[in-house]
Motif scaffolding. Structure first.
Motif, short mmCIF file in Angstrom:
data_model
loop_
_atom_site.label_atom_id
_atom_site.label_comp_id
_atom_site.label_asym_id
_atom_site.label_seq_id
_atom_site.Cartn_x
_atom_site.Cartn_y
_atom_site.Cartn_z
N ALA A 1 43.82 42.64 40.67
CA ALA A 1 43.67 43.72 39.68
C ALA A 1 44.08 43.32 38.27
O ALA A 1 43.97 44.12 37.35
N ASP A 2 44.50 42.07 38.08
CA ASP A 2 44.94 41.59 36.77
C ASP A 2 43.73 41.38 35.86
O ASP A 2 43.00 40.39 36.00
N THR A 3 43.50 42.32 34.96
CA THR A 3 42.33 42.23 34.09
C THR A 3 42.42 41.09 33.09
O THR A 3 41.40 40.68 32.52
N GLY A 4 43.63 40.58 32.87
CA GLY A 4 43.78 39.44 31.97
C GLY A 4 43.32 38.13 32.58
O GLY A 4 43.02 37.17 31.88
N ARG A 5 43.27 38.10 33.91
CA ARG A 5 42.80 36.92 34.65
C ARG A 5 41.85 37.41 35.74
O ARG A 5 42.17 37.38 36.93
N PRO A 6 40.67 37.85 35.36
CA PRO A 6 39.79 38.55 36.31
C PRO A 6 39.29 37.67 37.45
O PRO A 6 39.04 36.48 37.28
N ILE A 7 39.15 38.31 38.60
CA ILE A 7 38.56 37.68 39.78
C ILE A 7 37.09 38.08 39.84
O ILE A 7 36.75 39.26 39.78
#
Length: 253
Positions: A74-80
């Motif tokens: 869920a980390d939008t700064g390091r998107p999956i």
């Protein structure tokens, strides 16, 4: 470059997904319980392909560990961009003889964890696009204790989610192999040949992973690798469930 998070990445189909995605230039987040195996694979793929590989040690039967993996997704700064739900294990087919705590752990890893990770992934993929691959099994089409039931849930949910979120640019694919040469059976304490499965029924992990990636790229909701398994599953719908249940008591998929 896209980033892919793969659970159960330390060996077998998960490791093959990691290798093939790295070969395509994807950065990776590798998730499994075995740190040594993950670090070795990360070093191999980083050196060979020049990709960034992050290691996340987690047991997906443990709620706090699932939370950590979900937060990473869920980390939008390091998107999956790609999620591969591959972690899993099997139990003896005699449900009533199994420890119920083992059955609960089995359910958490095969159903609850993928569901929670998909929820986290959809929260960041909707509108920007992404691919989710759920490693299910051909066993999900027949009756084989709780393993079959768990895989049937994954197949059904993937079918629905692929239709539901297509307009958001997200594909959800259930990969349904049969018997695959991996460490799956060894972890259950079964030696080669103990399953009573003929050699022509076995698939190789690189082939299975390749079929999963190809199906996801085409937006397919379900893929069954190999014509022989497609024929077997189609045929199973024409015979009584009691017969397929008796036949399915042998082996694991």
């Amino acid at each position: 470059m896209p980033t892919a998070l793969i659970t159960g990445a330390s060996a077998g189909i998960g490791a093959e997904f990691a290798r093939q995605l790295a070969d395509r230039g994807a950065d990776l987040v590798l998730v499994a319980r075995s740190e040594d195996a993950l670090q070795a694979l990360a070093a191999e793929l980083g050196a060979r392909h020049g990709v960034t590989v992050e290691v996340l040690v987690a047991d997906l039967a443990v709620e706090q560990d699932v939370d950590r993996v979900a937060r990473r997704i869920a980390d939008t700064g390091r998107p999956i961009d790609v999620l591969v739900n591959n972690a899993g294990f099997g139990l003896p087919l005699h449900f009533a003889d199994n420890d119920v705590a083992d059955e609960v752990r089995h359910l958490r890893v095969l159903v609850e964890a993928p569901m929670r990770l998909m929820h986290a992934a959809l929260g960041v993929m909707r509108g920007r696009g992404g691919r989710i691959i759920n490693v299910a099994s051909s066993a999900g089409f027949i009756s084989r204790s709780t393993y079959s039931a768990c895989k049937a849930w994954i197949i059904g949910f993937s079918r629905w989610a692929n239709d539901e979120y297509a307009s958001d640019g997200v594909t959800v694919t259930a990969l349904c192999p049969g018997f695959v040469h991996t460490t799956f059976h060894a972890r259950m304490g079964l030696a080669a040949g103990e399953e009573g499965v003929p050699s022509f029924m076995w698939l190789d992990a690189p082939y299975v992973a390749r079929q999963g990636l190809r199906a996801a790229a085409r937006g397919r909701s379900v893929v069954i690798p190999s014509l022989r398994y497609k024929a077997m599953i189609a045929g199973s719908r024409l015979v009584p469930r009691s017969l397929t249940t008796r036949i399915a008591r042998r082996g694991r998929m």
